[in-house]
Design an enzyme around this catalytic site. Structure first.
Site, mmCIF file in Angstrom:
data_model
loop_
_atom_site.group_PDB
_atom_site.id
_atom_site.type_symbol
_atom_site.label_atom_id
_atom_site.label_comp_id
_atom_site.label_asym_id
_atom_site.label_seq_id
_atom_site.Cartn_x
_atom_site.Cartn_y
_atom_site.Cartn_z
ATOM 1 N N GLU A 53 0.420 -1.385 0.217
ATOM 2 C CA GLU A 53 -0.505 0.039 0.226
ATOM 3 C C GLU A 53 0.956 1.573 0.136
ATOM 4 O O GLU A 53 0.864 2.252 1.060
ATOM 5 C CB GLU A 53 -0.638 0.288 1.025
ATOM 6 N N GLU A 86 -6.292 -7.969 -0.798
ATOM 7 C CA GLU A 86 -6.963 -8.184 0.558
ATOM 8 C C GLU A 86 -8.412 -7.729 0.349
ATOM 9 O O GLU A 86 -8.722 -6.634 -0.234
ATOM 10 C CB GLU A 86 -5.599 -6.816 1.392
HETATM 11 C C1 GLA Z 1 -4.486 -2.340 4.875
HETATM 12 C C2 GLA Z 1 -3.361 -3.156 5.125
HETATM 13 C C3 GLA Z 1 -2.928 -4.444 5.761
HETATM 14 C C4 GLA Z 1 -3.721 -4.469 6.881
HETATM 15 C C5 GLA Z 1 -5.144 -4.430 6.668
HETATM 16 C C6 GLA Z 1 -5.921 -4.041 7.464
HETATM 17 O O1 GLA Z 1 -4.971 -2.515 3.434
HETATM 18 O O2 GLA Z 1 -2.510 -3.732 4.314
HETATM 19 O O3 GLA Z 1 -1.540 -4.830 6.291
HETATM 20 O O4 GLA Z 1 -2.969 -3.320 7.761
HETATM 21 O O5 GLA Z 1 -5.331 -2.646 5.485
HETATM 22 O O6 GLA Z 1 -7.302 -3.659 7.312
#
Ligand code: GLA
Ligand code: ZN
Length: 695
Positions: A164, A318
């Site tokens: 991210e 994710e």
């Molecule tokens: C983000 C991060 C993860 C985690 C999630 C929690 O997407 O990439 O590492 O922290 O949020 O929702």
């Protein structure tokens, strides 16, 4: 009318090693090194949940390099080997998302600096300086080690570069200097050109040396816009730097980095060009309002965008299997929603369903974030069962892998345009709402089951029948010409208030808005009124027009006051001093038509207007029948077989009339025809029983 879009071909799997849907999760075995049984238990549970991939190493720098130059790969070796033994794959990360303490201690420059020159303390994550040569060198060394060590490992499926990325600000001297170098390139070393582009004659802001430039003055809109561009570009440059050793040592392993939907600081259009496969992290707050499907529309829009970035399948890197931990209220997903959300992603082009996270961490910030495996540690939980259901569903969808979605409609979502809109001083400060506006225009297509692409100003327009450009405030060079060709060639274009006001430097077009689009639209937009919530502005369909509107509709926030210059008036304002002035117009231009929506309007307006347009343009609805509220239908195809996803987001059962057609559900084998009841939170994956393969 334009010819129908050619159906695309099937794409190869993300990595030929795994010609299946990928079902996976972020996995942090390095948090459990003192719990030796956990890894073995995890592997057993992954088999049970039909999880075939684990995303590893994302935040593992401190475990992989406990001190400068001292590497500890033994634990990761073991994880990679055991995954491979288990027939599973690794989405292997580079760990730059979080730096180890020894590094910040020895080299404070790896931490970002605030606007007032303070170095941020070590800690948290996603906050390194992207310019720091020291950080870049450490990343290059680490990524080289990883690529050399695991490049040929049978488990290695995809590189998950960092995590991210964000374009958050760093005001260290290195970043400021890099910004000035970036500006010198953009303005060809010509300070006069920069001063003109930024209109620095205003408030005596003229720069006489490059060194005077600091990205700290929000009153210079061009400067702030370029700073945003730079932050995005510098992050991309950092990404390229991270990729270099991976590309050198493992040219065959696809690279991705996980995007964050509408995240404001990065122009994902430029990132998308440089990844091999797009991936994104989806965290909608379902159940935050009475109608879940309204949230689903937004999610579908972002899925569409992620598919459109490369016009091919993407990864859902994710999502949570149950609950989040960072929303104001973190509600459990209701039974069935998990499968529905997973199928929704696949419906829009995901070839993976992956989670954050596999196992809940025992301590720390995310210990109560949803996971496949809870603290109880076994498989006898509601969430585990629902995840296993998704695993079973994906296991039956090999044929869907690699298929995509032909769209006849494109909706514009352009980051540079958004930055410029957000930078405006004036109008309504809180109500720009560019992303929400784009999804509001998408909603009728979602509800009618009409597939849409999401594009930016650089994308090819020629394959679409309908182009929608909400709030097209900034028109970059060449875009007006391409819209012109699109419409002349028979395309239908819909745009709105605040269109055609500035060029790529945020300089207003002279000679009347919508600037270079004025002739295509046949209107001149003279002024924009901004409304208070209490203001009552209605618009009314003009008598005798046939554009789907009936009676009055509420207008909101923005009302452009326009004059027609050849366009036909389809609706007018019903009150205020601009009563009777045009509120919706259409202009014939070449073989096509161009609509101008002068005001922001209530959803009912969009529903009536776009549904008529869908019929007029004979846009394909995925299912021939009407869909009840809260239900959408989406399609994936390889050009021959079609997979129709019926997604129902209602809390109560609803009915759907499939008519004479008969379908079989790929997941359950159940056949559907005629009147069909959709239970609450439903996903059907249908194939016509008359299709070539199943007949
Ligand atoms: C983000 C991060 C993860 C985690 C999630 C929690 O997407 O990439 O590492 O922290 O949020 O929702
Ligand atoms: Zn910096």
């Amino acid at each position: 009318m334009k010819p129908a879009n050619k159906a695309p071909l099937r794409f190869p799997p993300i990595n030929g090693k795994c010609p299946h849907m990928i079902h996976g999760a972020d996995y942090n075995p390095d948090q459990w090194l003192n719990y030796p049984d956990v890894l073995e238990e995890d592997l057993r549970l992954m088999q049970l949940a039909r999880v075939n991939s684990a995303s590893v190493g994302i935040f593992s720098w401190a475990s992989l390099e406990p001190s400068d130059g001292v590497f500890a790969f033994d634990w990761l070796d073991r994880v990679m080997d055991r995954l491979a033994d288990n027939g599973q794959f690794a989405v292997l990360a580079t760990p730059s998302g979080s730096k180890p303490a020894w590094m910040s201690e020895a080299h404070p420059e790896v931490c970002r600096m605030t606007e007032d020159g303070h170095r941020e303390p070590h800690g948290r994550r996603h906050n390194h300086c992207r310019t720091s040569p020291v950080y870049r060198a450490y990343c290059a060394r680490m990524n080289t080690e990883l690529a050399r060590r695991y490049g040929k490992h049978p488990a290695l499926l995809v590189w998950h570069v960092s995590n991210e990325y964000n374009g958050g600000e760093c005001h260290c001297p290195l970043c400021h200097e890099a910004f000035r170098e970036w500006l010198k390139k953009r303005y060809h070393n010509n300070l006069d050109a920069l001063n003109h582009a930024w209109w620095t004659g205003f408030w005596s802001h003229t720069f006489t040396t490059w060194e005077q430039i600091r990205p700290l003055d929000s009153s210079i809109h061009g400067l702030m816009l370029d700073w945003k561009r730079f932050l995005s570009d510098q992050t991309l440059d950092f990404f390229r730097h991270e990729c270099a050793p991976l590309r050198e040592w493992t040219p065959d392993i696809p690279i991705t980095t996980n995007f964050m939907g509408f995240h404001i600081t990065l122009d994902y259009w430029s990132f998308a060009r440089e990844v091999d496969v797009v991936s994104w992290d989806s965290y909608p707050a379902y159940h935050d309002r009475p109608l879940d499907w309204l949230r689903a529309v937004d999610v579908s829009f972002v899925h569409n965008m992620n598919r459109s970035f490369k016009q091919k399948p993407f990864m859902l890197m994710e999502c949570t299997p149950s609950v989040q931990n960072w929303q104001p209220v973190n509600k459990l997903k209701r039974p069935g929603v998990h499968l529905l959300e997973a199928m929704q992603a696949v419906a829009h082009g995901a070839d993976t369903v992956q989670y954050f996270q596999w196992r809940k961490s025992r301590g720390g910030f995310e210990k109560f974030h949803g996971a496949v495996v809870d603290h109880c540690g076994h498989e006898h939980t509601r969430v585990f069962r629902e995840v296993a259901d998704v695993g079973a569903a994906l296991a039956r969808m090999d044929d869907v892998t690699g298929t995509t979605t032909p769209a006849e409609v494109a909706i514009l979502f352009d980051w540079e345009n958004r930055w410029a809109i957000d930078g405006i001083s004036g109008l309504s400060r809180e109500e720009r709402r560019y992303p929400e506006t784009c999804t509001a225009h998408y909603r009728p297509f979602w509800s009618s089951g009409v597939p849409c692409d999401v594009i930016n100003e650089d994308c090819d327009l020629s394959k679409y029948k309908l182009l929608i450009t909400p709030m097209l405030y900034m028109v970059r060079p060449g875009f007006a010409e391409r819209i012109d060709a699109f419409v002349r060639d028979g395309g239908t274009w819909v745009t709105t208030y605040l269109t055609g006001q500035v060029d790529e430097s945020d300089l207003c077009f002279l000679n009347g808005f919508p600037g270079p689009l004025r002739e295509i639209l046949g209107v001149w937009a003279e002024e924009t009124d901004t409304l208070y919530e209490s203001d009552d502005v209605q618009i009314e369909a003009a008598p005798g027009t046939d554009c789907g509107l009936q009676g009055a509709y509420k207008a909101d926030v923005f009302c452009d006051l326009i004059h027609t210059e050849g366009a036909k008036v389809l609706a007018t304002y019903a009150n205020q001093f601009y009563r009777g002035r045009p509120a919706l117009t259409v202009h014939t231009h070449g073989k096509g038509r161009a609509y101008y929506m002068a005001s922001r309007n209530e959803p009912r307006f969009h529903a009536d207007f776009y549904r008529k347009l869908i019929d007029d343009l004979a846009l394909r609805r995925v299912l021939g029948c009407e869909l009840p509220d809260g239900v959408t239908a989406q399609v994936r195809t390889d050009g021959e077989r079609e997979f129709i996803f019926v997604l129902g987001f209602n809390r109560e059962p609803v009915h759907l009339d499939l008519g004479a057609a008969a379908y079989r559900d790929l997941r359950t084998g159940v056949e559907y025809r005629g009147r069909t009841t959709l239970p609450a939170y439903t996903a059907l994956v249908l194939e016509s029983v008359n299709s070539p393969v199943t007949a």
